[in-house]
Enzyme design. Structure first.
Site, short mmCIF file in Angstrom:
data_model
loop_
_atom_site.label_atom_id
_atom_site.label_comp_id
_atom_site.label_asym_id
_atom_site.label_seq_id
_atom_site.Cartn_x
_atom_site.Cartn_y
_atom_site.Cartn_z
N TRP A 109 15.76 7.63 19.73
CA TRP A 109 15.05 6.34 19.61
C TRP A 109 13.67 6.81 19.98
CZ3 TRP A 109 13.45 2.76 24.19
CH2 TRP A 109 12.80 1.49 23.55
N ASP A 112 21.48 5.51 28.48
CA ASP A 112 20.77 4.39 27.79
C ASP A 112 21.70 3.69 27.13
OD1 ASP A 112 19.08 2.67 26.62
OD2 ASP A 112 18.12 4.09 25.47
N LYS A 119 19.99 -6.85 22.56
CA LYS A 119 20.69 -6.81 21.31
C LYS A 119 22.02 -7.34 21.58
CE LYS A 119 18.07 -3.87 18.77
NZ LYS A 119 17.01 -3.81 19.55
#
Length: 321
Positions: free
Chosen positions: A135, A216, A252
């Site tokens: 990311w 993560d 999300k």
């Protein structure tokens, strides 16, 4: 009029991800489509709020006992407990033995930043290895937190799969004690995840070298459609009794993008160590944003709590029953 004291400030480029939304908003085309930030949308391309979130919010609105006082520095206690259970498992020995400290943070970005700054201040190794690619915000977060960022091989464009041998070689060459960022599931941006057997080999290698895993978890439930399966990599590392760090985001999987809801959990060797770690996390958070917001964490807590709204994952999407 005299020149501005900021006259020498140059215009910064737009963020490569969020900048797409800026361009989208400026575009006058009636058939435009925003391919920037991944977010739930209706068939008409409009923002979507999940039904389960609407129900949880309604419960909050109808509760006359709710107030708007500051949360503690560590955040909403129920949210923290439920977040730890979601990622580590309700029957996790680490939770039962009080070896886990969890603090509410500002979504995934804030959780990573708080974790990174804590490690930069209190961990003996200041280098973090991140997958290549990863990311786009990861290098910036950890660099500004005070860590030195290096990469390890992850994606093989020729096979469009995992470069497992390269990964093992790079982690094997990492200095003992280095921090390693791992995507818990649904690797961003490739979508390629290790198999369970490969995760076990990664675990064995990292533990043999004393590498510290920093997970993560931004997409729990999206990779397999099952919350427990998508937390399997994290739980594998916790099950061996070792220490690890995990950042969670609810942007999300609950569609709570603008609420900025996240959690940072640090699994320690003992309850005493966990308590001392929490005391230092407070010192990181206090001058950064003082304490986290109440509303989004209350939504998550209402959804996850026992006897609250029952949440079922179907193809990675929250639905209420």
């Amino acid at each position: 009029m005299a020149d501005s004291v900021f006259a020498n400030v140059v215009r910064a480029p737009e963020d490569p991800i969020l900048g797409v939304t800026v361009a989208y908003n400026k575009d006058q085309s009636p058939v435009k489509l925003n391919l920037g930030v991944g977010a739930y949308r209706t068939e008409e391309g409009k923002p979507l709020v999940l039904n389960v979130v609407r129900k949880a919010e309604q419960l909050l609105v109808n509760d006359p006992s709710r107030v708007k006082e500051y949360l503690p520095i560590t955040g909403l206690a129920d949210f923290n407990k439920l977040s730890a259970k979601l990622i580590l498992g309700a029957n996790s020995p680490a939770i039962q033995e009080n070896r886990v400290t969890t603090v509410q943070c500002l979504s995934g970005t804030g959780s990573l930043r708080v974790g990174g700054e804590f490690l930069a201040k209190h961990y003996h190794e200041k280098t973090i290895y991140i997958p290549l690619p990863t990311w786009g915000n990861h290098p910036k977060i950890f660099t500004l937190a005070g860590l030195s960022v290096k990469t390890y091989r992850y994606y093989d464009p020729n096979t469009r799969g995992l470069d497992f041998s390269g990964l093992l070689e790079d982690l094997g060459n990492a200095p003992s004690g280095a921090i390693v960022l791992l995507h818990a599931c649904a690797h961003n941006p490739t979508g390629v995840d290790p198999t369970s057997d490969q995760w076990e080999q990664i675990r064995q290698l990292m533990r043999s070298k004393g590498l510290l895993p920093f997970f993560d978890s931004a997409y729990q439930g999206f990779a397999s459609g099952n919350l427990d399966s998508d937390a399997g990599s994290v739980r594998m590392f916790v099950a061996d009794g070792g220490e690890c760090v995990a950042a969670q985001s609810y942007a999300k999987n609950m569609g709570l993008y603008g609420e900025r809801v996240g959690a940072l959990s640090i699994v320690c060797k003992s309850a005493d160590v966990a308590a001392r770690v929490e005391s230092q996390l407070k010192l990181v958070i206090r001058p950064m944003y003082s304490n986290p917001p109440l509303h989004g964490a209350s939504i998550v807590a209402n959804i996850l709590k026992d006897g609250g709204i029952i949440v079922i994952y179907i193809a990675g999407v929250f639905k209420s029953s």
